[in-house]
Scaffold this motif. Structure first.
Motif, short mmCIF file in Angstrom:
data_model
loop_
_atom_site.label_atom_id
_atom_site.label_comp_id
_atom_site.label_asym_id
_atom_site.label_seq_id
_atom_site.Cartn_x
_atom_site.Cartn_y
_atom_site.Cartn_z
N TYR A 188 -6.64 15.93 145.14
CA TYR A 188 -5.04 15.58 145.78
C TYR A 188 -5.13 15.28 147.26
O TYR A 188 -4.73 14.64 147.85
CB TYR A 188 -4.10 16.44 145.16
CG TYR A 188 -3.74 15.60 143.84
CD1 TYR A 188 -2.83 14.74 144.03
CD2 TYR A 188 -4.04 16.00 142.73
CE1 TYR A 188 -2.20 14.13 142.77
CE2 TYR A 188 -3.65 15.47 141.62
CZ TYR A 188 -2.76 14.51 141.62
OH TYR A 188 -2.30 13.98 140.42
N LEU A 189 -6.22 16.20 147.95
CA LEU A 189 -6.10 16.18 149.30
C LEU A 189 -6.77 14.81 149.72
O LEU A 189 -6.37 14.23 150.76
CB LEU A 189 -6.89 17.18 150.22
CG LEU A 189 -6.11 18.75 150.09
CD1 LEU A 189 -7.29 19.89 150.33
CD2 LEU A 189 -4.94 18.78 151.00
N GLU A 190 -7.65 14.41 148.96
CA GLU A 190 -8.61 13.07 149.33
C GLU A 190 -7.45 11.92 148.93
O GLU A 190 -7.47 11.25 149.74
CB GLU A 190 -9.70 13.25 148.23
CG GLU A 190 -10.75 12.02 148.58
CD GLU A 190 -11.01 11.80 150.04
OE1 GLU A 190 -11.34 12.73 150.66
OE2 GLU A 190 -11.04 10.67 150.29
N GLN A 195 -3.71 7.77 150.90
CA GLN A 195 -2.51 7.39 151.15
C GLN A 195 -1.93 7.19 152.46
O GLN A 195 -0.92 6.95 152.93
CB GLN A 195 -1.69 7.85 150.30
CG GLN A 195 -1.78 7.79 148.73
CD GLN A 195 -0.83 8.95 148.09
OE1 GLN A 195 -0.86 10.13 148.52
NE2 GLN A 195 -0.30 8.62 147.19
N ARG A 196 -2.80 8.09 153.37
CA ARG A 196 -2.54 8.20 154.96
C ARG A 196 -1.02 8.80 155.09
O ARG A 196 0.02 8.25 155.81
CB ARG A 196 -2.46 6.99 155.66
CG ARG A 196 -3.64 6.36 155.87
CD ARG A 196 -3.96 4.97 156.34
NE ARG A 196 -5.22 4.38 156.26
CZ ARG A 196 -6.32 4.61 156.88
NH1 ARG A 196 -6.05 5.19 157.92
NH2 ARG A 196 -7.26 3.88 156.57
N VAL A 197 -0.74 9.99 154.23
CA VAL A 197 0.79 10.62 154.06
C VAL A 197 0.94 11.15 155.51
O VAL A 197 2.16 11.51 155.70
CB VAL A 197 0.91 11.44 153.08
CG1 VAL A 197 0.66 10.90 151.77
CG2 VAL A 197 -0.15 12.89 153.07
N ALA A 198 -0.06 11.60 156.42
CA ALA A 198 0.28 12.26 157.64
C ALA A 198 0.21 11.34 158.75
O ALA A 198 0.18 11.96 160.06
CB ALA A 198 -0.81 13.40 157.60
N GLU A 199 0.33 9.92 158.67
CA GLU A 199 0.33 9.19 159.77
C GLU A 199 1.60 8.50 159.98
O GLU A 199 2.17 8.11 158.93
CB GLU A 199 -1.02 8.27 159.47
CG GLU A 199 -2.26 8.71 159.62
CD GLU A 199 -3.53 7.80 159.28
OE1 GLU A 199 -3.28 6.52 159.47
OE2 GLU A 199 -4.31 8.24 158.69
#
Ligand SMILES: [Zn+2]
Length: 414
Positions: A277-279, A284-288
């Motif tokens: 899930y981290l990958e 998904q670039r969830v932290a950008e």
């Protein structure tokens, strides 16, 4: 949707103190569950619903917040048992606990946010030592009537210490759709630290940022969801408090949630799903920030399309109503500024909401039994996460020529 410029950020992450970059702004929004009679409709509290991304630990969170006592009053109307799907989900969770017996015969299970006791009821029947912690007295009364033990309090370090003193350590601390609602998450983790047995597990289910971004579920963002968890941000937060994220499991419930399993650091080997899930979140670039810029453009498109459609139907003389006076409908109605002129009523099966007005948008809520009396031409489905269950239940609406309007991931008619 115009997020403030990132320069001069005044907000700091509640968990790590890092800078919060504002990424979404829904403007002024009411308490999402404040369904009140017409004479109290002007007293519903509002706040600015804006979302920030922590540049350090990546936790996505609201910049401001509604005080908890304004959201979770004793008449808080949400009942977990209201949906068959949710009831079944919790019965499965409970059955699993009964079979695995955390802590053995004398094991002790605590649920944070036990609501109407839908999960703990089964544990109580199986004779498992348990305690629900929930500040909403109305829901707690229902739970107690089912033989569930409830402490009517907010869960924090102090409550956790009191519970430990009276009952001993907990072998499982479970929570569903509650942890992300609690602003003082640091106090929750310290409370879990003091209450949990050395080999105990802290398991919680909450909506997943990955699903929200991927499917355009912007209405998952409302006052109660202070945090929008990702696997990455939960992992970082658990580590700050001496814990480790050891497993994740994706759940279809509520439009996409994750069940996070947290243990004391170094006591269990993390399952492969955590790395998977981290990958997935990396791709998904969830932290950008750029991801949220795109997301906010999608939200604005939905608002434009939905308003265009409702205005067109009104000018064609079509009867359009809302279905499901959900908490998330507050974000949709207030962000899109939809009122009774475009949507004269919303149908809902929760007795506590019927005869009241939707918060901010002031649309009358009618009992869902009256939906067929007569059927409207179109129904805007706010409870889209229960779409299948509702469409099956209301199949005669569709047979009579009625059409459902959905607005995620885009505005469309079914
Ligand atoms: Zn942070």
């Amino acid at each position: 949707m115009k997020p403030q410029p990132a320069l001069g950020a005044e907000h700091h992450c509640r968990l790590c103190g890092g800078d919060l970059r504002e990424v979404l702004d829904f403007g002024s929004q009411p308490v999402s569950n404040a369904f009140v009679k017409a004479d109290e409709a002007d007293e519903v509290p509002f706040f600015r619903l804006a979302v920030g991304l922590c540049t350090s630990c990546t936790m996505v969170q609201q910049l401001d917040e509604m005080p908890p006592h304004k959201m979770y009053r004793s008449d808080y109307p949400y009942r977990a048992s209201g949906s068959l799907l949710i009831r079944k989900h919790f019965e499965n969770v409970a059955r699993h606990i009964v079979q695995t017996r955390p802590g053995g015969q004398n094991g002790f299970v605590v649920e944070i946010g036990s609501n109407d006791g839908v999960m703990l009821k089964t544990l109580s029947e199986a004779g498992i030592r348990h305690l629900g912690v929930d500040p909403a007295a109305g829901a707690a009364d229902v739970a107690e009537s089912h033989g569930v033990n409830v402490l009517t309090e907010f869960f924090d370090e102090k409550t956790a210490a009191d519970i430990r003193k009276e009952h001993g350590p907990a072998h499982l601390i479970f929570s569903a759709n509650t942890i992300s609602h609690i602003s003082y998450l640091d106090s929750i983790f310290r409370g879990v630290d003091s209450l949990l047995a050395p080999d105990g597990l802290f398991v919680f289910e909450d909506r997943w940022l990955g699903d929200i971004l991927e499917h355009g579920f912007f209405d998952q963002i409302y006052d109660e969801h202070i945090y929008l968890f990702s696997v990455r941000s939960v992992q970082a937060t658990a580590a700050r408090f001496g814990f480790e994220l050891v497993d994740v499991e994706h759940l279809a419930l509520h439009g996409g949630s994750i069940r996070y399993t947290v243990a004391r650091a170094g006591t269990r080997r993390p399952a492969a799903a955590v790395a998977e899930y981290l990958e997935r979140e990396r791709s998904q670039r969830v932290a950008e920030e750029a991801t949220f810029v795109r997301f906010s453009a999608e939200i604005d498109r939905i608002r434009t399309d939905l308003l265009d459609l409702l205005r067109e139907l009104r000018s064609d003389g079509r009867r359009v109503v809302g279905y499901g006076a959900t908490s998330r409908s507050a974000t949709v109605l207030n962000y899109c500024q939809i009122g009774p002129d475009l949507l004269p009523r919303v149908y809902d099966s929760t007795p506590e909401k019927q005869g009241c007005l939707t918060p901010g948008s002031k649309i009358p809520v009618c009992p869902s039994e009256a939906f067929a009396d007569p059927y409207p031409d179109y129904a805007l489905l706010f409870a889209w996460n229960h779409a299948e269950e509702i469409m099956a239940k209301e199949c005669s609406f569709h047979e009579a020529g009625g059409r459902w309007i959905l607005y995620v991931p885009t505005v469309h008619i079914v």
